[in-house]
Design an enzyme around this catalytic site. Structure first.
Site, PDB file in Angstrom:
ATOM      1  N   SER A   1      11.480  -5.130  -3.800  1.00 42.35           N
ATOM      2  CA  SER A   1      10.121  -5.522  -4.147  1.00 42.35           C
ATOM      3  C   SER A   1       9.233  -4.315  -4.432  1.00 42.35           C
ATOM      4  O   SER A   1       9.253  -3.325  -3.704  1.00 42.35           O
ATOM      5  CB  SER A   1       9.531  -6.291  -2.959  1.00 42.35           C
ATOM      6  OG  SER A   1       8.202  -6.612  -3.214  1.00 42.35           O
TER       7      SER A   1
ATOM      8  N   LYS B   1       7.472  -8.201  -6.585  1.00 35.39           N
ATOM      9  CA  LYS B   1       6.385  -7.438  -5.953  1.00 35.39           C
ATOM     10  C   LYS B   1       5.564  -8.288  -4.980  1.00 35.39           C
ATOM     11  O   LYS B   1       5.252  -9.444  -5.274  1.00 35.39           O
ATOM     12  CB  LYS B   1       5.477  -6.947  -7.086  1.00 35.39           C
ATOM     13  CG  LYS B   1       4.127  -6.413  -6.674  1.00 35.39           C
ATOM     14  CD  LYS B   1       4.180  -4.923  -6.487  1.00 35.39           C
ATOM     15  CE  LYS B   1       3.040  -4.408  -5.631  1.00 35.39           C
ATOM     16  NZ  LYS B   1       3.417  -3.243  -4.837  1.00 35.39           N
TER      17      LYS B   1
ATOM     18  N   GLY C   1      -0.936  -0.322  -2.269  1.00 33.33           N
ATOM     19  CA  GLY C   1      -1.878  -1.247  -1.647  1.00 33.33           C
ATOM     20  C   GLY C   1      -1.674  -2.676  -2.103  1.00 33.33           C
ATOM     21  O   GLY C   1      -2.618  -3.469  -2.151  1.00 33.33           O
ATOM     22  N   LEU C   2      -0.436  -3.014  -2.437  1.00 30.66           N
ATOM     23  CA  LEU C   2      -0.081  -4.407  -2.754  1.00 30.66           C
ATOM     24  C   LEU C   2      -0.941  -5.018  -3.860  1.00 30.66           C
ATOM     25  O   LEU C   2      -1.360  -6.185  -3.760  1.00 30.66           O
ATOM     26  CB  LEU C   2      -0.126  -5.257  -1.488  1.00 30.66           C
ATOM     27  CG  LEU C   2       0.989  -4.945  -0.487  1.00 30.66           C
ATOM     28  CD1 LEU C   2       0.767  -5.694   0.818  1.00 30.66           C
ATOM     29  CD2 LEU C   2       2.347  -5.322  -1.055  1.00 30.66           C
TER      30      LEU C   2
ATOM     31  N   ASN D   1       8.452 -11.726  -2.442  1.00 25.25           N
ATOM     32  CA  ASN D   1       7.978 -10.956  -1.293  1.00 25.25           C
ATOM     33  C   ASN D   1       6.526 -11.335  -1.075  1.00 25.25           C
ATOM     34  O   ASN D   1       5.709 -11.276  -1.993  1.00 25.25           O
ATOM     35  CB  ASN D   1       8.127  -9.468  -1.650  1.00 25.25           C
ATOM     36  CG  ASN D   1       7.672  -8.509  -0.564  1.00 25.25           C
ATOM     37  OD1 ASN D   1       6.499  -8.204  -0.469  1.00 25.25           O
ATOM     38  ND2 ASN D   1       8.605  -8.035   0.238  1.00 25.25           N
TER      39      ASN D   1
ATOM     40  N   CYS E   1       4.343  -3.288   5.215  1.00 29.72           N
ATOM     41  CA  CYS E   1       3.728  -2.380   4.254  1.00 29.72           C
ATOM     42  C   CYS E   1       2.738  -1.472   4.975  1.00 29.72           C
ATOM     43  O   CYS E   1       1.853  -1.949   5.684  1.00 29.72           O
ATOM     44  CB  CYS E   1       3.006  -3.159   3.159  1.00 29.72           C
ATOM     45  SG  CYS E   1       2.187  -2.062   1.983  1.00 29.72           S
TER      46      CYS E   1
ATOM     47  N   ASN F   1      11.513  -1.264   5.235  1.00 28.72           N
ATOM     48  CA  ASN F   1      10.470  -0.880   4.292  1.00 28.72           C
ATOM     49  C   ASN F   1      10.237   0.638   4.401  1.00 28.72           C
ATOM     50  O   ASN F   1      10.945   1.323   5.139  1.00 28.72           O
ATOM     51  CB  ASN F   1       9.181  -1.650   4.627  1.00 28.72           C
ATOM     52  CG  ASN F   1       8.305  -1.879   3.398  1.00 28.72           C
ATOM     53  OD1 ASN F   1       8.143  -0.992   2.570  1.00 28.72           O
ATOM     54  ND2 ASN F   1       7.735  -3.065   3.278  1.00 28.72           N
ATOM     55  N   THR F   2       9.243   1.136   3.703  1.00 26.91           N
ATOM     56  CA  THR F   2       8.966   2.578   3.691  1.00 26.91           C
ATOM     57  C   THR F   2       8.527   3.109   5.056  1.00 26.91           C
ATOM     58  O   THR F   2       8.020   2.368   5.890  1.00 26.91           O
ATOM     59  CB  THR F   2       7.838   2.877   2.686  1.00 26.91           C
ATOM     60  OG1 THR F   2       6.711   2.053   2.999  1.00 26.91           O
ATOM     61  CG2 THR F   2       8.283   2.593   1.269  1.00 26.91           C
TER      62      THR F   2
ATOM     63  N   GLY G   1      16.650   4.421   0.304  1.00 26.93           N
ATOM     64  CA  GLY G   1      17.288   5.623  -0.220  1.00 26.93           C
ATOM     65  C   GLY G   1      18.603   5.442  -0.929  1.00 26.93           C
ATOM     66  O   GLY G   1      19.301   6.424  -1.200  1.00 26.93           O
TER      67      GLY G   1
HETATM   68  C1  LIG Z   1       5.928   1.979  -5.491  1.00 24.00           C
HETATM   69  C2  LIG Z   1       6.498   1.108  -4.422  1.00 24.00           C
HETATM   70  C3  LIG Z   1       5.974  -0.154  -4.198  1.00 24.00           C
HETATM   71  C4  LIG Z   1       6.487  -0.974  -3.211  1.00 24.00           C
HETATM   72  N1  LIG Z   1       5.963  -2.232  -3.020  1.00 24.00           N
HETATM   73  C5  LIG Z   1       6.498  -3.045  -2.075  1.00 24.00           C
HETATM   74  C6  LIG Z   1       6.027  -4.362  -1.891  1.00 24.00           C
HETATM   75  O1  LIG Z   1       5.148  -4.842  -2.609  1.00 24.00           O
HETATM   76  N2  LIG Z   1       6.570  -5.117  -0.910  1.00 24.00           N
HETATM   77  C7  LIG Z   1       7.561  -4.645  -0.097  1.00 24.00           C
HETATM   78  O2  LIG Z   1       8.018  -5.352   0.787  1.00 24.00           O
HETATM   79  N3  LIG Z   1       8.062  -3.404  -0.277  1.00 24.00           N
HETATM   80  C8  LIG Z   1       7.546  -2.599  -1.239  1.00 24.00           C
HETATM   81  N4  LIG Z   1       8.080  -1.335  -1.407  1.00 24.00           N
HETATM   82  C9  LIG Z   1       9.214  -0.907  -0.571  1.00 24.00           C
HETATM   83  C10 LIG Z   1      10.541  -1.068  -1.314  1.00 24.00           C
HETATM   84  O3  LIG Z   1      10.776  -2.419  -1.636  1.00 24.00           O
HETATM   85  C11 LIG Z   1      11.708  -0.526  -0.490  1.00 24.00           C
HETATM   86  O4  LIG Z   1      11.890  -1.306   0.662  1.00 24.00           O
HETATM   87  C12 LIG Z   1      11.484   0.905  -0.063  1.00 24.00           C
HETATM   88  O5  LIG Z   1      10.987   1.644  -1.156  1.00 24.00           O
HETATM   89  C13 LIG Z   1      12.738   1.577   0.477  1.00 24.00           C
HETATM   90  O6  LIG Z   1      13.777   1.555  -0.445  1.00 24.00           O
HETATM   91  P1  LIG Z   1      14.100   2.768  -1.468  1.00 24.00           P
HETATM   92  O7  LIG Z   1      14.238   4.015  -0.633  1.00 24.00           O
HETATM   93  O8  LIG Z   1      15.347   2.349  -2.146  1.00 24.00           O
HETATM   94  O9  LIG Z   1      12.934   2.876  -2.388  1.00 24.00           O
HETATM   95  C14 LIG Z   1       7.560  -0.513  -2.416  1.00 24.00           C
HETATM   96  C15 LIG Z   1       8.100   0.754  -2.646  1.00 24.00           C
HETATM   97  C16 LIG Z   1       7.580   1.565  -3.634  1.00 24.00           C
HETATM   98  C17 LIG Z   1       8.191   2.920  -3.855  1.00 24.00           C
END
Ligand SMILES: Cc1cc2nc3c(=O)[nH]c(=O)nc-3n(C[C@H](O)[C@H](O)[C@H](O)COP(=O)(O)O)c2cc1C
Ligand SMILES: Cc1cc2nc3c(=O)[nH]c(=O)nc-3n(C[C@H](O)[C@H](O)[C@H](O)COP(=O)(O)OP(=O)(O)OC[C@H]3O[C@@H](n4cnc5c(N)ncnc54)[C@H](O)[C@@H]3O)c2cc1C
Ligand SMILES: Cc1cc2nc3c(=O)[nH]c(=O)nc-3n(C[C@H](O)[C@H](O)[C@H](O)COP(=O)(O)OP(=O)(O)OC[C@H]3O[C@@H](n4cnc5c(N)ncnc54)[C@H](O)[C@@H]3O)c2cc1C
Ligand SMILES: Cc1cc2nc3c(=O)[nH]c(=O)nc-3n(C[C@H](O)[C@H](O)[C@H](O)COP(=O)(O)O)c2cc1C
Ligand code: FES
Ligand code: FES
Lengths: 244, 298, 298, 244
Positions: free
Chosen positions: C21, C43, C70-71, C97, C125, C187-188, C239
């Site tokens: 997402s 998203k 910021g969603l 999501n 988030c 998530n992040t 990652g």
């Molecule tokens: C620019 C950006 C926007 C994101 N927006 C959302 C979101 O709207 N909802 C959500 O649950 N995670 C969101 N994430 C998290 C990602 O879905 C993912 O869980 C996270 O980036 C870790 O995976 P990755 O290391 O492969 O990026 C976002 C990540 C990034 C980089």
């Protein structure tokens, strides 16, 4: 003295299954001794992050050479370097050894690199040398021209270097023996040449962080506890190295 | 002349650059001029010698490393006899990083420490069965360990925290209350690497500690959290590789900083960073660190 | 033929590769063949439209990125009208999501969701004032949010967790109890970047969310912790950049995986990864994912 | 159609304070339109991680060119590439614009890159062009040979491009205007050319994640909420862009 410098590649040559990199440097030949190695890395990027330990293959007045087997990302990138590309070089590292005038070298695969370097410090000896395929065997003529008897074996034809040593056990008697190759080979040799182990030494490999005795990551299990490849080695008495 | 000195814990360091615990040892004198450093923190010491974990103990990850050393060390007594005399000759402030599996062990080891500038209490190592992060995750235990150490030494006591604590600020406050005069934030992050050939974790203990540039924004945030909420100075640690990173840590509230994994990829980084902070200050017309920091506060 | 399909939450995905997402939107149809994907997660959607945070909203960090979006989204109603019809044409499983600032908002938005394969509940988030990580850090709130969603939908409910929880296993258990049929971990990570020219945080909201290869060992450890302790399937996220990373996640216990930031640096990665898993299985003589996984269990 | 490919550098030339990189590619000229850009990155390393947005400078049948100003690590590494080095290229990206046959271009510094590209789609016009130093002014002859009147200004001599425009306001009347330069210049121009803004457009820059409308990071504040540079832009009506 250990130095850390950015040095240019002046030659990249394919050598059998490996890559020979020559690096321009006027100092290493004054500093490096038998048994030592360098750590090598890529400037201006944080990925790959760590430096890679590599033995000297040879050292001239204006350069030194490394022999590289592609294993993962780091060695792959090293193999692809062009003349003029630069490398971080940390070294010389490790405890030097005093090479015997003559002795026995036992190499498996890329294990030939440090033993070739060691042979340059010796006047003659015998090389047992095993590889996967016939065309992987390097430097035979070179060794012979410098007073070494070369006995080779390949897996595609006959077997491993351990088999070769088993067939020639009597030659080992009374000689200093130096081994470099994969862990499995070292283990096998430890069993086979048990009776000669007082005189046998082995070049060990471990994943390294610092190369300078700082991080304690390159631990090798020995009869007297863990020792460090980068500080106590890379060359260890074979009988000390523990495989339980 | 630019004055890079920093004061904390009743000490004056000639500059804010400190070598972190566990990444260096005496052979680094072959390549680094230790007299130039603000300080050094020696590898985690325990009461009794520790063998450490079986190899492999380290591997590379994207933009960093993960380690599972397991606090291999000779124990405080052998250290006092064999290593301390040499450390005293380094010409820089020496701190000892100490580790215990019980509060009692922390008390005992603290009482055996002498002739150094201070103690860094390690309640944040992820690579051991007992103590380590298990102490640093819990504010109450963190309090007790810190108190035990402070009661057994007159030296300044710094406590090194783990980012794995649920709320690092609460732990930092507990340490302050117990007598710590500074906080190091942070130790390595718990992480996992799997060897895809075997399908098993690369390290025998499964978990390892992640360090290097990969953790910089994460560690910086922890420093910001602690320094915005806690009165005692914070020493920043995590992913610092150049002087720009050091400035980020200053602006996030760190008083001094530690360099760890960077020396694996550039052993001269400590010296280069000190030189570059000096150069930066000169170019900007600052004459000391306070003025650098002020550019944010003012 | 290699069968890469995976079952979870009563669904059968054609393969375990899911677009995460927040990193993709409809324009990606210009470059990715969505029919080849196991699934996609749209998203984060809220009940009402959200503007998102002021720029800058993203920057690079060592081996990764940090974001403070910021969603930003148009709200569920506009989404249902304008976007959903196109998503249904993608030829892959679509998950939504969802995000709310209160439990009530979660209830309401859930009741407005239709015509998709499932819901991913975002209580993780770091880039918002209310909800987000504040819900996902607390097992009790996580329970209530999950329950509220489950009560308002018949769709499978996946809960996406934050690594910032003090004990992610406890939160995962709470979600399972409340009716979640899978967990996304993670998530992040909360992080900070400072603009050294101004001395201030780069993002207006100070904290940002760190993703990309930098967090891989950290996220993998969370997946390992959750999947070793919780009964429902875990979708790994964090990652992942190539098929080797996917194997690490399988061996750590993940049932499926999500790709996020990697598409910034290689938008074709999802397709390449699916191809490479197939190639790997072929070379090793495996005919499905179970056999790949078994190499660890057996 | 957007493609993502690994393509080789075939020329690296210093051009004033910038670097011109030419990249071999036979497809871009068929795909790319006026106003678009590419994202560029380094293969085989995760650091630097993100691709960098760069405008086209020009496109030929066998290649396209980029003009790069060194700003941070990414552009620095780009400037150091050698012929034969490879780049990841994602593009063409952004919403294309329909260039007017004639019109006014206002460039500040590296802002000349997309405007030069746009000028290739036009038959004549006027270029207002500001830079720091006299020697930073590029392409003047080139523009003139293609029917453009070129008016330049440099900070070392006289002032900014905003000053230049202020002195020539009457020329702008009834013309379509395209602006590219730093944020401060855009802000200043917005104040100055208020009366002509119906016809004025601006190339915006924001930090980008994906370049494809996926991540919502390249937000520009407009009168009707945030818009995305990579999807709604890079070219926006000047009057929409909000600077409060
Ligand atoms: C620019 C950006 C926007 C994101 N927006 C959302 C979101 O709207 N909802 C959500 O649950 N995670 C969101 N994430 C998290 C990602 O879905 C993912 O869980 C996270 O980036 C870790 O995976 P990755 O290391 O492969 O990026 C976002 C990540 C990034 C980089
Ligand atoms: C003292 C010493 C001398 C060496 N001499 C040579 C030589 O002359 N020629 C040669 O080809 N190889 C030599 N090696 C092995 C070489 O260091 C590894 O093959 C190399 O580090 C692998 O890096 P990679 O990025 O290709 O592999 P990856 O598996 O991608 O590397 C991941 C990490 O693990 C480490 N690593 C992986 N395998 C080994 C290994 N076998 N030994 C040490 N670290 C490892 C890497 O350094 C890196 O940090 C030597 C090793 C040591 C310890
Ligand atoms: C549509 C568009 C077209 C552009 N065209 C050109 C061009 O033709 N020539 C040119 O020299 N520059 C151009 N730029 C600006 C260029 O993208 C930045 O200078 C470059 O990304 C900086 O990267 P860095 O690694 O050198 O800087 P760093 O500051 O190290 O980069 C850190 C991160 O911030 C991003 N970033 C930093 N500054 C900018 C910026 N001004 N705009 C966008 N992202 C930024 C980088 O992409 C990177 O992700 C353009 C920007 C956009 C948005
Ligand atoms: C190999 C290694 C060993 C370490 N040993 C210790 C230790 O003994 N005690 C301790 O408190 N921290 C130890 N650390 C943590 C570092 O001191 C430092 O806090 C951490 O690595 C983060 O900083 P960095 O990203 O600059 O490396 C060790 C780190 C590494 C990489
Ligand atoms: S590699 Fe650090 S101690 Fe040997
Ligand atoms: S860069 Fe991702 S939406 Fe514009």
């Amino acid at each position: 003295m250990v130095t850390f410098r950015i040095l240019p590649v002046i030659e990249n040559r394919v050598l059998g299954p490996y890559t020979l990199l020559r690096i321009k440097d006027r100092n290493m030949h004054k500093e490096a001794k038998c048994g030592q190695f360098v750590m090598v890395g890529f400037p201006s990027s944080l990925d790959p992050f760590l430096l890679r330990p590599l033995s000297f293959l040879s050292i001239a007045e204006d350069s030194f050479s490394l022999l590289i087997k592609k294993k993962g990302r780091g060695t792959e990138k090293l193999s692809e370097l062009s003349v003029g590309d630069e490398l971080k070089i940390l070294g010389p590292l490790g405890r030097y050894i005093i090479p015997p005038k003559s002795g026995i070298l036992i190499a498996g695969g890329i294990g030939i690199a440090p033993l070739y370097y060691q042979s340059l410090w010796m006047s003659h000896g015998i090389l047992f040398y095993g590889a996967k395929r016939k065309r992987d065997i390097l430097f035979s003529k070179d060794f012979e021209s410098r007073g070494f008897t070369v006995k080779t074996i390949t897996e595609e034809e006959r077997g491993t270097v351990a088999d070769l040593v088993r067939e020639n056990l009597e030659i080992l008697e009374g000689q200093q023996i130096f081994i470099c190759g994969p862990d499995a080979m070292i283990k096998a040799l430890k069993d086979i040449i048990g009776g000669y182990t007082k005189q046998a030494f082995v070049y060990m490999e471990r994943r390294m962080g610092c190369g300078l005795g700082g991080c304690k990551s390159c631990a090798v299990k020995t009869d007297s506890g863990y020792k460090l490849v980068c500080q106590d080695g890379p060359v260890f008495p074979l009988k000390e190295v523990s495989y339980d | 002349m630019i004055d890079l000195s920093v004061n904390f814990a009743g000490l004056k360091l000639k500059n804010p650059v400190i070598l972190a615990s566990g990444v260096w040892d005496l052979p680094y004198t072959k390549i680094i001029d230790f007299k130039k450093l603000g300080g050094v923190i020696y590898k985690g010491l325990s009461l009794m010698p520790r063998e450490g974990n079986p190899p492999p103990r380290i591997t590379e990850i994207p933009c960093g490393v993960i380690n599972s050393i397991g606090l291999a060390n000779k124990g405080i007594k052998v250290f006092n006899r064999e290593v301390l005399p040499e450390l005293k000759e380094l010409g820089t402030e020496v701190f000892l990083n100490i580790f215990g599996e019980s509060i009692e062990e922390f008390s005992k080891i603290s009482s055996l420490i002498r002739d150094v500038s201070g103690i860094e209490v390690n309640i944040s190592c992820p690579n051991v069965e007992k103590g380590g992060v298990y102490f640093g995750r819990d504010p109450e235990t963190a309090y007790q360990v810190t108190k035990a150490v402070c009661e057994n030494t007159d030296l300044p006591v710094i406590v090194k925290l783990t980012p794995a604590a649920s709320d690092i600020v609460v732990v930092a406050e507990a340490c302050q209350e117990a007598g710590a005069c500074a906080i190091t934030a942070v130790n390595t992050f718990p992480g996992l690497v799997i060897d895809i050939d075997s399908g098993k974790p690369l390290f025998e203990r499964v978990v390892g500690g992640v360090s290097g540039p990969a953790i910089k924004p994460l560690a910086l945030y922890k420093v910001y959290e602690v320094s915005s909420n806690v009165g005692i100075p914070v020493i920043g640690s995590g992913g610092i590789g150049n002087y720009e990173d050091v400035l980020e840590y200053f602006f996030a509230g760190a008083t001094a900083i530690q360099l760890g994994s960077v020396i694996f990829t550039n052993p001269l980084a400590p010296i280069e960073i000190i030189d570059n902070i000096t150069k930066y200050a000169k170019e900007k017309g600052y004459s000391n660190l306070k003025e650098i920091r002020r550019c944010v506060d003012g």
